[in-house]
Design a protein around this motif. Structure first.
Motif, PDB file in Angstrom:
ATOM      1  N   VAL A 316       0.901  -1.160   0.000  1.00 19.68           N
ATOM      2  CA  VAL A 316       0.000   0.000   0.000  1.00 19.68           C
ATOM      3  C   VAL A 316       0.933   1.201   0.000  1.00 19.68           C
ATOM      4  N   THR A 317       1.279   1.667  -1.184  1.00 21.52           N
ATOM      5  CA  THR A 317       2.374   2.626  -1.283  1.00 21.52           C
ATOM      6  C   THR A 317       2.215   3.483  -2.530  1.00 21.52           C
ATOM      7  N   GLN A 318       3.297   4.135  -2.956  1.00 22.11           N
ATOM      8  CA  GLN A 318       3.259   4.960  -4.163  1.00 22.11           C
ATOM      9  C   GLN A 318       4.664   5.069  -4.755  1.00 22.11           C
ATOM     10  N   ASN A 319       4.699   5.389  -6.058  1.00 19.73           N
ATOM     11  CA  ASN A 319       5.960   5.696  -6.724  1.00 19.73           C
ATOM     12  C   ASN A 319       5.657   6.687  -7.848  1.00 19.73           C
ATOM     13  N   TYR A 325      -0.770   3.069  -5.206  1.00 19.29           N
ATOM     14  CA  TYR A 325      -1.261   1.778  -5.684  1.00 19.29           C
ATOM     15  C   TYR A 325      -1.299   0.748  -4.561  1.00 19.29           C
ATOM     16  N   VAL A 326      -2.095  -0.289  -4.802  1.00 18.36           N
ATOM     17  CA  VAL A 326      -2.249  -1.410  -3.877  1.00 18.36           C
ATOM     18  C   VAL A 326      -1.956  -2.693  -4.640  1.00 18.36           C
ATOM     19  N   ARG A 346      -9.615   3.572   4.395  1.00 18.11           N
ATOM     20  CA  ARG A 346      -9.126   3.585   5.771  1.00 18.11           C
ATOM     21  C   ARG A 346      -8.753   2.169   6.220  1.00 18.11           C
ATOM     22  N   GLY A 347      -7.620   2.045   6.876  1.00 11.34           N
ATOM     23  CA  GLY A 347      -7.205   0.771   7.438  1.00 11.34           C
ATOM     24  C   GLY A 347      -6.377  -0.094   6.503  1.00 11.34           C
ATOM     25  N   MET A 348      -6.160   0.364   5.267  1.00 13.82           N
ATOM     26  CA  MET A 348      -5.359  -0.433   4.338  1.00 13.82           C
ATOM     27  C   MET A 348      -3.876  -0.351   4.717  1.00 13.82           C
ATOM     28  N   LYS A 353      -5.542  -8.727   5.698  1.00 14.55           N
ATOM     29  CA  LYS A 353      -6.351  -9.603   4.865  1.00 14.55           C
ATOM     30  C   LYS A 353      -7.583  -8.838   4.371  1.00 14.55           C
ATOM     31  N   VAL A 354      -7.921  -9.030   3.110  1.00 13.83           N
ATOM     32  CA  VAL A 354      -9.103  -8.381   2.543  1.00 13.83           C
ATOM     33  C   VAL A 354      -9.993  -9.435   1.906  1.00 13.83           C
TER      34      VAL A 354
END
Length: 440
Positions: A316-319, A325-326, A346-348, A353-354
């Motif tokens: 759960v980040t970015q570039n 992106y996830v 919220r909470g990611m 687990k999803v």
């Protein structure tokens, strides 16, 4: 702020007052023929009665009952936990309350419009409650050992409703409220592999859904379980019935075929594909040909993005290129990624687990993007695959030993769908007790 007071002592006092008054009204009356002896006897009898143990005991003050007050309020702009709780607690106590709450909910994240309650006993703080979302509330109790926080499920009154409608342009266009739009997304995910909602729907196609409506304090709080649903698309019927089993519940067609698949048809609802999977595509930002290992779904900024299947969040980040992106790991060697988000749900966080259909973020234009969209990518054992080209396997079919039970369920719910007579009905006027029909 509303204030609800439950004064038990007032009721006891009123009863005593009425009792005493009746005693006075029923006392001896004297006629003109009464002499002084009679008066003396009556006086003696009156004095004797006042020493009667039962009579004397009835005049003793009743033990006081603690008075409970419930102070109900709504978080307003600028409100903080300190501002809300300061009439009843010291700064040190508020700090202790917030510390006890933090593992469950950070009170610095109070949201405008959410309801809270402060319960006092004889004017002393005893409990704080805050509606975290539409399904849960935080409770914090104070006793001699300090503050104790707990997260509680909201109690709902459930009403089963039949919602019907017909298509004019699209299913999403038929929705009138945010709650209805959420229901439309759920229907889209449920029938996504059976119906192409962008291409197949025609004006006059009809739908119906039997669904639980949840109410809290007589206020509608959204939809619960879908119990049954049916579409008639270009004359072809598609149906689904929720059937519970030991591991939860699945949706089956009336013939017993499981509608649940490993992946959703798409991670966003009712959107168009703006760019498909390709081994050689001209990149609109970099101005060069390169592989495009994903499918772009164009949608307005803020459109919800849902997990395509059950899994664990890897990133759960970015570039700079992918933006926010996830990335999710699923079973059987599959991974999916969702690029160019405007924000995360919220909470990611990595490791979480999803479940399939769970909200993970929102469409945006972050990274190398010329317009708002989500780039949906999928790999199988590390190799990119076209998400629109796979045939996601169905879940297990209906067990043979439960077919009779399922047939009874279908027989009970099918009349409630009543799709051939779909019509717009005032949601405020129920057709029959315990059921309301409304048009999306």
């Amino acid at each position: 702020m509303k204030k609800l007071i439950i004064p038990a002592s007032l009721l006891l006092g009123s009863l005593f007052f009425i009792h005493s008054g009746l005693q006075s009204l029923a006392g001896p009356s004297l006629s003109p023929g009464h002499d002084e002896a009679t008066l003396a006897c009556l006086g003696e009898e009156k004095e004797t009665n006042t020493t009667d143990p039962e009579f004397t005991e009835s005049l003793s003050p009743s033990p006081t009952t603690p008075e409970e007050e419930i102070h109900i309020g709504t978080v307003r702009s600028g409100d903080t936990a300190s501002r809300i709780l300061s009439p009843w607690l010291t700064s040190a106590q508020i700090h202790d309350l917030a510390t006890a709450s933090k593992p469950l909910f950070d009170l610095r994240r109070l949201r405008v419009g959410r309801e809270y309650r402060i319960i006092t006993t004889d004017g002393t703080f005893s409990r704080f409650e805050y509606a975290v979302d539409a399904t849960r509330f935080l409770g914090v109790d104070l006793d001699e050992e300090g503050f104790h926080a707990n997260m509680n499920a909201m109690d709902f009154d459930i009403e089963v409703a039949t919602i019907q409608g017909s298509i004019t342009t699209s299913l999403s266009e038929a929705m009138k409220t945010p709650e209805d739009m959420v229901l439309a997304v759920r229907l889209g995910n449920l029938f996504g592999w059976e119906i192409d909602f962008l291409k197949d729907l025609r004006q006059g196609d009809t739908f119906a859904v039997v669904v639980e409506k949840r109410f809290h304090n007589e206020t509608f709080q959204g939809y619960g379980n879908i119990l049954a649903a049916e579409f008639v698309v270009q004359g072809k019927r598609f149906d689904a019935y929720r059937f519970e089993h030991a591991d939860g519940a699945d949706f089956y067609s009336s013939s017993g075929e499981n509608l649940n698949r490993m992946f959703l048809k798409s991670p966003v609802a009712f959107t168009r594909i703006s760019s498909g999977f390709s081994l050689r595509r001209y990149h609109p930002v970099l101005k060069e040909y390169r592989p495009h290992y994903g499918v772009d779904y164009a949608a307005p900024v803020g459109t919800p993005i849902y997990a395509a299947g059950d899994g664990v969040l890897l990133q759960v980040t970015q570039n700079p290129s992918s933006g926010r992106y996830v990335r999710i790991r699923h079973g059987n060697g599959y991974e999916t990624a969702y690029l160019h988000m405007s924000g995360f749900a919220r909470g990611m966080r990595a490791g979480k687990k999803v479940k399939q259909g769970e909200l993970i973020g929102y469409v945006g234009q972050s990274g190398f993007a010329t317009g708002p969209h989500v780039c949906f990518r999928m790999t199988k054992d590390g190799t990119p695959v076209d998400p629109t080209g796979i045939e996601a396997p169905r879940a297990n079919p209906l067990p043979e030993e439960r077919r009779e039970e399922f047939a009874s369920l279908v027989a009970s719910l099918k009349p409630q769908l009543d799709i051939h007579y779909a019509r717009k009905i005032d949601p405020e006027k129920p057709d029959s007790p315990g059921s309301k029909k409304s048009a999306l």
